[in-house]
Scaffold this motif. Structure first.
Motif, PDB file in Angstrom:
ATOM      1  N   GLU A  71      19.027 152.710 -11.813  1.00 31.20           N
ATOM      2  CA  GLU A  71      19.104 150.745 -11.432  1.00 31.20           C
ATOM      3  C   GLU A  71      19.535 150.403 -10.177  1.00 31.20           C
ATOM      4  O   GLU A  71      19.965 151.322  -9.035  1.00 31.20           O
ATOM      5  N   PRO A  72      19.481 148.982 -10.161  1.00 28.38           N
ATOM      6  CA  PRO A  72      19.253 149.002  -9.019  1.00 28.38           C
ATOM      7  C   PRO A  72      20.748 148.532  -7.438  1.00 28.38           C
ATOM      8  O   PRO A  72      21.552 149.470  -8.245  1.00 28.38           O
ATOM      9  N   ASP A 113      28.343 146.215  -9.585  1.00 31.18           N
ATOM     10  CA  ASP A 113      28.559 145.715 -10.180  1.00 31.18           C
ATOM     11  C   ASP A 113      29.878 146.209 -11.449  1.00 31.18           C
ATOM     12  O   ASP A 113      30.472 146.488 -12.221  1.00 31.18           O
ATOM     13  N   LYS A 114      28.895 147.315 -12.464  1.00 31.06           N
ATOM     14  CA  LYS A 114      29.051 148.251 -12.727  1.00 31.06           C
ATOM     15  C   LYS A 114      30.081 148.929 -12.565  1.00 31.06           C
ATOM     16  O   LYS A 114      30.937 149.439 -13.801  1.00 31.06           O
ATOM     17  N   LEU A 169      26.901 156.978 -13.383  1.00 32.64           N
ATOM     18  CA  LEU A 169      25.950 155.847 -14.043  1.00 32.64           C
ATOM     19  C   LEU A 169      24.408 156.149 -13.102  1.00 32.64           C
ATOM     20  O   LEU A 169      23.673 157.278 -12.597  1.00 32.64           O
ATOM     21  N   VAL A 194      25.792 152.728  -2.076  1.00 32.23           N
ATOM     22  CA  VAL A 194      26.434 152.234  -3.380  1.00 32.23           C
ATOM     23  C   VAL A 194      27.701 152.269  -2.625  1.00 32.23           C
ATOM     24  O   VAL A 194      28.679 151.480  -2.613  1.00 32.23           O
ATOM     25  N   GLU A 250      28.480 148.868   0.072  1.00 35.33           N
ATOM     26  CA  GLU A 250      28.577 147.724  -1.332  1.00 35.33           C
ATOM     27  C   GLU A 250      29.557 147.552  -1.602  1.00 35.33           C
ATOM     28  O   GLU A 250      30.228 146.382  -1.163  1.00 35.33           O
ATOM     29  N   GLY A 283      22.860 146.972  -6.104  1.00 33.24           N
ATOM     30  CA  GLY A 283      23.806 145.704  -7.022  1.00 33.24           C
ATOM     31  C   GLY A 283      24.509 145.954  -8.658  1.00 33.24           C
ATOM     32  O   GLY A 283      25.759 146.034  -8.518  1.00 33.24           O
ATOM     33  N   THR A 284      23.668 146.203  -9.404  1.00 26.21           N
ATOM     34  CA  THR A 284      23.576 146.568 -10.992  1.00 26.21           C
ATOM     35  C   THR A 284      25.218 147.832 -11.230  1.00 26.21           C
ATOM     36  O   THR A 284      26.132 147.541 -11.672  1.00 26.21           O
ATOM     37  N   LEU A 285      24.479 149.266  -9.702  1.00 23.40           N
ATOM     38  CA  LEU A 285      25.202 149.800  -9.730  1.00 23.40           C
ATOM     39  C   LEU A 285      26.939 149.302  -9.119  1.00 23.40           C
ATOM     40  O   LEU A 285      28.040 149.880  -9.828  1.00 23.40           O
TER      41      LEU A 285
END
Length: 167
Positions: A147-148, A154-155, A143, A17, A20, A150-152
């Protein structure tokens, strides 16, 4: 821009995470494991949990990194299991936390699947016992690590943008 610290126990996805997040923000990423002295790595490799004394030099090095990157921003992946560790980094500069939190079984599965890293599944319970989850008065977001990635990311970015626009 603050330093965004992606925190959590081993296997939570801090490096994935954090890397990214840094890429999307265009800032430097650092993994706190790189700041451990060799004696700490040896202890953890042997399955021995670190003490607060063991972590003293490591935390000082992380605080230095935060102080250097407070103006330019950066992303740091670090366990920071205890509130006082996070307070030490906040004293060095502007820090915003992304706490990756979740189920022990998911964490254990990830650690068993991971190769080439000193942190083994046998250390997970000691980390979970030491964990003081991020509190509402600590700037950031918590979080669900299931979750994937990318979703983490994004959030985390959405929440950071939301709170930044209110400042």
């Amino acid at each position: 821009m603050p330093v965004i610290v992606v925190m959590g126990v081993a296997g939570s996805g801090k490096s994935t995470v954090g890397t990214e997040l840094a890429a999307r923000l265009g800032v430097e990423y650092a993994d706190a494991d790189q700041f451990h002295p060799p004696a700490n790595i040896a202890k953890m490799t042997a399955g021995t949990p670190l003490t607060d004394e063991d972590r003293r030099a490591w935390l000082a090095a992380l605080a230095d990194w935060v102080a250097i990157h407070t103006d330019t921003g950066g992303v740091l992946g670090a366990s920071l299991l205890k509130r006082r560790y996070r307070d030490q980094l906040r004293a060095a500069g502007d820090v915003w936390l992304v706490h990756l939190h979740g189920d022990r079984d998911v964490l254990a599965d990830r650690l068993r699947a991971r190769t080439g890293h000193f942190m083994k599944v046998s250390m997970l319970d000691s980390q979970l016992a030491d964990l003081e989850p991020r509190k509402p008065d600590e700037p950031g977001i918590t979080l669900d690590l299931a979750e994937p990635p990318g979703t983490l990311v994004d959030k985390a970015l959405a929440e950071y943008a939301r709170v930044s626009s209110q400042a």
